[in-house]
Design an enzyme around this catalytic site. Structure first.
Site, PDB file in Angstrom:
ATOM      1  N   TYR A 142       0.824  -1.213   0.000  1.00  0.00           N
ATOM      2  CA  TYR A 142       0.000   0.000   0.000  1.00  0.00           C
ATOM      3  C   TYR A 142       0.860   1.266   0.000  1.00  0.00           C
ATOM      4  O   TYR A 142       0.374   2.352  -0.306  1.00  0.00           O
ATOM      5  CB  TYR A 142      -0.960   0.034   1.200  1.00  0.00           C
ATOM      6  CG  TYR A 142      -2.042  -1.020   1.136  1.00  0.00           C
ATOM      7  CD1 TYR A 142      -2.270  -1.750  -0.032  1.00  0.00           C
ATOM      8  CD2 TYR A 142      -2.847  -1.303   2.229  1.00  0.00           C
ATOM      9  CE1 TYR A 142      -3.244  -2.722  -0.099  1.00  0.00           C
ATOM     10  CE2 TYR A 142      -3.834  -2.272   2.166  1.00  0.00           C
ATOM     11  CZ  TYR A 142      -4.023  -2.977   1.004  1.00  0.00           C
ATOM     12  OH  TYR A 142      -5.005  -3.943   0.934  1.00  0.00           O
ATOM     13  N   LYS A 193       3.503 -15.446   1.547  1.00  0.00           N
ATOM     14  CA  LYS A 193       3.512 -16.211   0.293  1.00  0.00           C
ATOM     15  C   LYS A 193       4.957 -16.410  -0.131  1.00  0.00           C
ATOM     16  O   LYS A 193       5.408 -15.903  -1.163  1.00  0.00           O
ATOM     17  CB  LYS A 193       2.729 -15.452  -0.789  1.00  0.00           C
ATOM     18  CG  LYS A 193       1.224 -15.452  -0.598  1.00  0.00           C
ATOM     19  CD  LYS A 193       0.557 -16.746  -1.030  1.00  0.00           C
ATOM     20  CE  LYS A 193       0.525 -16.881  -2.530  1.00  0.00           C
ATOM     21  NZ  LYS A 193      -0.035 -18.202  -2.934  1.00  0.00           N
ATOM     22  N   ASP A 226      -2.838 -17.948   1.251  1.00  0.00           N
ATOM     23  CA  ASP A 226      -4.044 -18.478   0.594  1.00  0.00           C
ATOM     24  C   ASP A 226      -4.608 -19.667   1.367  1.00  0.00           C
ATOM     25  O   ASP A 226      -5.829 -19.803   1.542  1.00  0.00           O
ATOM     26  CB  ASP A 226      -3.764 -18.844  -0.883  1.00  0.00           C
ATOM     27  CG  ASP A 226      -2.492 -19.668  -1.062  1.00  0.00           C
ATOM     28  OD1 ASP A 226      -1.659 -19.694  -0.136  1.00  0.00           O
ATOM     29  OD2 ASP A 226      -2.324 -20.294  -2.127  1.00  0.00           O
ATOM     30  N   ASP A 254     -10.857  -9.163   7.312  1.00  0.00           N
ATOM     31  CA  ASP A 254     -12.262  -8.997   6.921  1.00  0.00           C
ATOM     32  C   ASP A 254     -12.961 -10.352   6.817  1.00  0.00           C
ATOM     33  O   ASP A 254     -14.116 -10.494   7.214  1.00  0.00           O
ATOM     34  CB  ASP A 254     -12.367  -8.263   5.576  1.00  0.00           C
ATOM     35  CG  ASP A 254     -12.372  -6.747   5.748  1.00  0.00           C
ATOM     36  OD1 ASP A 254     -12.173  -6.277   6.892  1.00  0.00           O
ATOM     37  OD2 ASP A 254     -12.563  -6.032   4.751  1.00  0.00           O
TER      38      ASP A 254
END
Ligand code: NAD
Length: 369
Positions: A142, A193, A226, A254
């Site tokens: 971000y 990851k 994931d 979330d």
């Protein structure tokens, strides 16, 4: 009496309504505890833009820096859709996070037994769920540079975001997660990851080294982000603390939140680094926004904001017993079948914002008697 300073930034929409119930809760704790919490108020978001032409004033920022903790309601709403980009309501929130260097975002996902049937998963998967997601908040994709869209000149454009982490950023967020785990279920899942991303390789290396050096007593499991998402909906109760980067944390927190029901129930904390005196910058806020669709109607659920204050009791004011009492009072009110409209179920009693605040204070009275 030892005291703490808490700055209220209620913001816009339902922010001031739900914050009003926190103020009443604080008055209860001030009357029943050996520590006092002194409060002050200022503006953030659209209301600050209306008053000063900016989303948060320098004076309010000074107060935020001086306080032991900040409680934020919510910012934004259609009224401010067209204000200049730098003065948009969210800019106040981002400035607080950036200037206070609040790098650790704590998002608990707790399923109150009384609300287990409101989850999208079956009761047996979520009843008693208690996960803490620790998300890195000030680094990663971000914020990394370059971050741009370039015109390739052949009718095509190219967009670039950059995922970047230095080892100190990984180390300090992992330290928060291990510390928290020691006070909870003593287990950390570190999600990245590393199979496809260099930042994941470094994340894995730094977390492993920190664990070996300082936190060998805490159970550590590395998990691909994931797979973590899949496990959250397959068997969420296997998790205690999950530590992860800014992007994966945004998504995983979330997903975990929705295991527990309504946005109106979800608290959060954002913490910075301790200074030499042991003071740690901190901001507490509900996960939800300003809910313009129900603002001013007395319908908003104040539990997310009251539970955020509970996190302030625990993490900023060292009032763990009081935080436990507040959590028990919230659970008690839900057990009584009292519900704001967002969590209303058949056979329950619908009440508004203020009545929910009153019910929680009455439960505090009863449980502490
Ligand atoms: P929202 O979270 O404000 O509302 C989403 C839905 O959930 C609405 O239907 C709302 O009525 C409901 N809801 C939210 N909180 C509730 C509560 N406490 N009790 C009962 N119902 C509740 O998200 P949105 O509608 O996407 O955004 C509205 C405004 O809030 C926008 O301006 C957005 O930018 C802003 N926003 C601010 C924050 C923040 O301040 N941290 C976060 C998200 C959105």
């Amino acid at each position: 009496m030892p005291g703490f300073d808490l700055l209220f930034l209620p913001g816009d929409g339902i922010g001031p309504e739900v914050m009003g119930e926190v103020k009443r809760t604080i008055a209860w704790f001030n009357a029943h505890s050996s520590k006092t919490i002194d409060t002050d108020d200022d503006l953030v978001g659209g209301c600050a833009y209306d008053a000063h032409g900016e989303a948060i004033s320098d004076a309010a920022m000074d107060k935020a820096r001086a306080a032991d903790a900040v409680m934020l309601g919510a910012v934004g709403g259609p009224k401010w859709d067209d204000v200049p980009y730098d003065a948009r309501p969210e800019a106040g929130l981002l400035r607080l996070r950036k200037d206070l260097d609040l790098f650790a975002n704590l998002r608990p996902a707790i399923c109150y037994p009384a609300l287990a049937d409101a989850s999208s998963l079956r009761r047996e998967f979520v009843e008693g769920l208690d996960i803490m997601i620790v998300r890195e908040l000030t680094g990663g994709v971000y914020f990394g540079e370059p971050k741009e869209i370039t015109d390739l000149g052949n009718g095509q454009k190219r967009a670039v975001d950059t995922q970047v982490y230095d080892s100190f950023e990984i180390e300090r967020i992992a330290e928060v997660a291990f510390d928290l785990a020691r006070k909870r279920g003593n287990k950390v899942h570190s999600a990245e990851k590393r199979n496809v991303m260099k930042t994941g390789v470094l994340w894995h290396e730094v977390v492993t080294r920190l664990h070996d050096e300082k936190f060998g007593d805490v159970e550590l499991e590395h998990i691909l982000a994931d797979n973590c998402a899949m496990q959250l909906v397959r068997n969420p109760k296997q998790f205690d603390v999950i530590v992860t980067d800014n992007l994966f944390g945004d998504i995983l927190s979330d997903a975990a939140a929705m295991l527990t029901g309504s946005l109106g129930m979800l608290p959060s904390a954002s913490l910075g680094a301790e200074d030499k005196t042991g003071k740690r910058p901190a901001m507490y806020e509900p996960v939800h926004g300003s809910a313009p669709d129900i603002a001013g109607q007395g319908k908003a659920n104040p539990i997310a904001t009251i539970a955020s204050f509970g996190m302030a009791l625990r993490y900023s004011f060292a009032m763990g017993a009081e935080a436990d009492l507040l959590d028990a009072a919230i659970a008690d009110v839900l057990d009584q079948g009292l519900r704001t409209p967002d969590i209303m179920q058949d056979g329950m009693t619908e009440i508004g914002t203020e009545a929910m605040g009153t019910a929680i204070i009455e439960a505090l009275d009863r449980l502490s008697a």
